[in-house]
Scaffold this active site. Structure first.
Site, PDB file in Angstrom:
ATOM      1  N   HIS A 175       3.731   1.442  -7.294  1.00  0.00           N
ATOM      2  CA  HIS A 175       5.002   1.755  -6.619  1.00  0.00           C
ATOM      3  C   HIS A 175       5.888   2.755  -7.373  1.00  0.00           C
ATOM      4  O   HIS A 175       7.106   2.556  -7.492  1.00  0.00           O
ATOM      5  CB  HIS A 175       5.778   0.461  -6.364  1.00  0.00           C
ATOM      6  N   HIS A 186       9.697  -1.250   1.700  1.00  0.00           N
ATOM      7  CA  HIS A 186       9.094  -2.520   1.278  1.00  0.00           C
ATOM      8  C   HIS A 186       9.890  -3.726   1.785  1.00  0.00           C
ATOM      9  O   HIS A 186      10.121  -4.685   1.035  1.00  0.00           O
ATOM     10  CB  HIS A 186       8.970  -2.543  -0.243  1.00  0.00           C
ATOM     11  N   GLU A 191       3.707  -2.494   5.018  1.00  0.00           N
ATOM     12  CA  GLU A 191       4.134  -1.251   4.372  1.00  0.00           C
ATOM     13  C   GLU A 191       3.267  -0.119   4.894  1.00  0.00           C
ATOM     14  O   GLU A 191       2.097  -0.016   4.541  1.00  0.00           O
ATOM     15  CB  GLU A 191       3.981  -1.377   2.859  1.00  0.00           C
TER      16      GLU A 191
HETATM   17  C1  GLA Z   1       2.674  -4.433  -2.648  1.00  0.00           C
HETATM   18  C2  GLA Z   1       1.470  -4.686  -3.461  1.00  0.00           C
HETATM   19  C3  GLA Z   1       1.493  -6.103  -3.938  1.00  0.00           C
HETATM   20  C4  GLA Z   1       2.742  -6.398  -4.710  1.00  0.00           C
HETATM   21  C5  GLA Z   1       3.944  -6.034  -3.886  1.00  0.00           C
HETATM   22  C6  GLA Z   1       5.217  -6.118  -4.669  1.00  0.00           C
HETATM   23  O1  GLA Z   1       2.610  -5.073  -1.447  1.00  0.00           O
HETATM   24  O2  GLA Z   1       0.274  -4.393  -2.795  1.00  0.00           O
HETATM   25  O3  GLA Z   1       0.364  -6.368  -4.719  1.00  0.00           O
HETATM   26  O4  GLA Z   1       2.742  -5.643  -5.897  1.00  0.00           O
HETATM   27  O5  GLA Z   1       3.844  -4.734  -3.383  1.00  0.00           O
HETATM   28  O6  GLA Z   1       5.354  -7.333  -5.342  1.00  0.00           O
END
Ligand code: GLA
Length: 367
Positions: free
Chosen positions: A119, A193, A331
Site C-alpha cells: 500500500h 480502502h 478494493e
Molecule cells: C489489503 C491487503 C490485506 C491487508 C489490508 C490492510 O486488503 O490485501 O492483506 O493488508 O489491505 O490491512
C-alpha cells in the site's frame, strides 16, 4: 448548488460543510468535509489520507446507518494500520520483494509487509495531507483532493501529481474519480480502502452478507500474499461468487488459498464489458436491513478482503471495537505485484500520459 457551510453548522440536505478534525503529528490542522445529498445520505471525508470517515445510507425503511469503519478524530487515522477508508497509493496492495525494474533500473521500496511492500510504503498516500477543494456538482456534492507525491517518495520515481474527486450523488452513490500525471516513467495503482458493514459499523461480522463478484478467475497467492502469476478459474472453488453467496458459507473450508489469506484476501480478475466505461464488479446484499452495495469500476481487478487482520484492539467511531471479519473491502485495482508480472495489465505511467480511473459505490435497498 454546492454550498460550503460554516464551521460547525449542522449539515442540511444538498450541502457540504467543513469542520476541524484534528492535527497531524507535525501540528498541521486537517479537516472533515461532510457531504450531504438531497435525500439526506451523508459522506464525511477528511483531507488526512483522503479517508472516507463515515458513510450514512438508508436501509429498506429509510433508516440511515453508517456503513464504514473509521475513527472519530484525525489521531485515529495517524495511528491507523488498517487503512480505514483511505486513498491508497502510490501502489495499492503488494509489490513482491519490495522492488521492481523500469527501463533496466531497479527501484527499492521499504519492506513494510514481511519481505514485501504494501500500500505505497511506510508513509503512503493514506498518511498524506491532501489539498481539498469543494466543487460544485449538478448531481450531488463533490470534494476534490490533490496531492503531489515527490520524485523518490517511498522509493518511487517521478513527481506524481494526483487528483481524487469524491462525489456523493443524489442517487446515493459515492463516485471516486482518480487521475494522475508524472514527469518520469513510474508505476501507479490507486484505490480506496473503505471497510463496509452494510448492517452498520460495529454491528457484528459480515459473514451473512451475500456477495456476487463478476469474475471467472482470481490470482492465487504465495505465503506472502504475492500472486504466483497464475490466473485460476473460480469454478469449483470457494472463490466462485458468480452467483450470490453468503461470504461465510465457504470461508472456513479446507482450501489452500483461504488458509494463506486467513480468509478472503485475493484479487479477482474482472470480466469487463468495455474499455473506458465502468462495469459492475461486485454486488453485496445485507439481508436483514436490505442495504445493497454495488461496486462499479473501470479497473481490471478487485481485492476482496474480509478483514482477517482486524483484531478488535483498535477503537473505532463511537468507541466500538472492530473484531476480525467485522467488515469487508472491495478494493478496485490493477493486480497486486503487476510491476513484476509482465503478463498482468500494465501499471506503468509515462510522462505525457494521464492515469484515469473511476470507481463508484452505489447504494440502494431491496425487499
Ligand atoms: C489489503 C491487503 C490485506 C491487508 C489490508 C490492510 O486488503 O490485501 O492483506 O493488508 O489491505 O490491512
Amino acid at each position: 448548488m454546492t454550498t460550503l457551510g460554516a464551521i460547525g453548522a449542522t449539515p442540511r440536505p444538498g450541502s457540504t460543510t467543513k469542520k476541524a478534525f484534528g492535527k497531524t503529528p507535525e501540528g498541521q490542522p486537517v479537516d472533515l468535509y461532510v457531504l450531504t445529498n438531497k435525500g439526506g445520505a451523508e459522506a464525511a471525508i477528511t483531507n488526512y489520507g483522503g479517508a472516507v470517515v463515515s458513510l450514512k445510507v438508508p436501509d429498506r425503511n429509510g433508516k440511515l446507518a453508517d456503513v464504514v469503519l473509521g475513527y472519530d478524530t484525525a489521531d485515529g487515522y495517524v495511528n491507523d494500520k488498517s487503512y480505514f477508508g483511505a486513498i491508497v497509493g502510490r501502489y495499492g496492495n503488494r509489490i513482491g520483494h519490495a522492488q521492481f525494474v523500469l527501463d533496466g533500473k531497479a527501484y527499492t521500496l521499504a519492506k513494510n509487509n514481511g519481505e514485501n511492500s504494501l500500500h505505497g510504503g511506510i508513509k503512503g498516500f493514506n498518511k498524506a495531507v491532501w489539498t481539498a477543494k469543494v466543487l460544485s456538482a449538478k448531481d450531488g456534492q463533490s470534494l476534490e483532493l490533490s496531492y503531489l507525491s515527490k520524485d523518490g517518495e517511498e522509493g518511487f520515481p517521478g513527481n506524481l501529481q494526483v487528483k481524487v474527486i469524491y462525489t456523493l450523488t443524489d442517487a446515493n452513490a459515492l463516485k471516486i474519480v482518480y487521475s494522475a500525471t508524472t514527469d518520469k516513467k513510474t508505476v501507479v495503482n490507486l484505490t480506496n480502502h473503505s471497510y463496509f458493514n452494510l448492517a452498520g459499523q460495529g454491528s457484528g461480522d459480515i459473514l451473512g452478507h451475500l456477495l456476487t463478484i463478476q469474475a471467472e478467475k482470481f490470482t492465487p497467492v504465495d505465503s506472502g500474499l504475492i500472486p504466483t502469476g497464475e490466473l485460476r478459474g473460480v469454478a469449483g472453488t470457494p472463490f466462485d461468487f458468480r452467483k450470490s453467496m453468503a461470504i461465510g458459507a465457504r470461508i472456513e473450508q479446507d482450501d489452500e488459498q483461504l488458509k494463506l489469506g486467513g480468509g478472503y484476501d485475493h484479487n479477482f480478475v474482472l470480466g469487463r464489458a468495455g474499455d473506458t466505461d465502468e462495469s459492475l464488479a461486485a454486488r453485496v446484499v445485507e439481508p436483514i436491513t436490505g442495504r445493497v452495495l454495488e461496486v462499479w469500476t473501470t479497473e481490471p481487478g478487485v481485492q476482496f478482503y474480509t478483514g482477517n487482520f482486524l483484531d478488535g484492539k483498535s477503537t473505532g467511531k463511537g468507541g466500538v471495537a472492530y473484531p476480525r471479519r467485522s467488515a469487508l473491502c472491495l478494493e478496485t485495482q490493477h493486480y497486486p505485484d503487476s510491476p513484476n508480472q509482465p503478463r498482468f495489465p500494465s501499471v506503468v505511467l509515462k510522462p505525457g500520459e494521464r492515469y484515469d480511473t473511476i470507481t463508484t459505490y452505489r447504494f440502494s435497498t431491496e425487499k
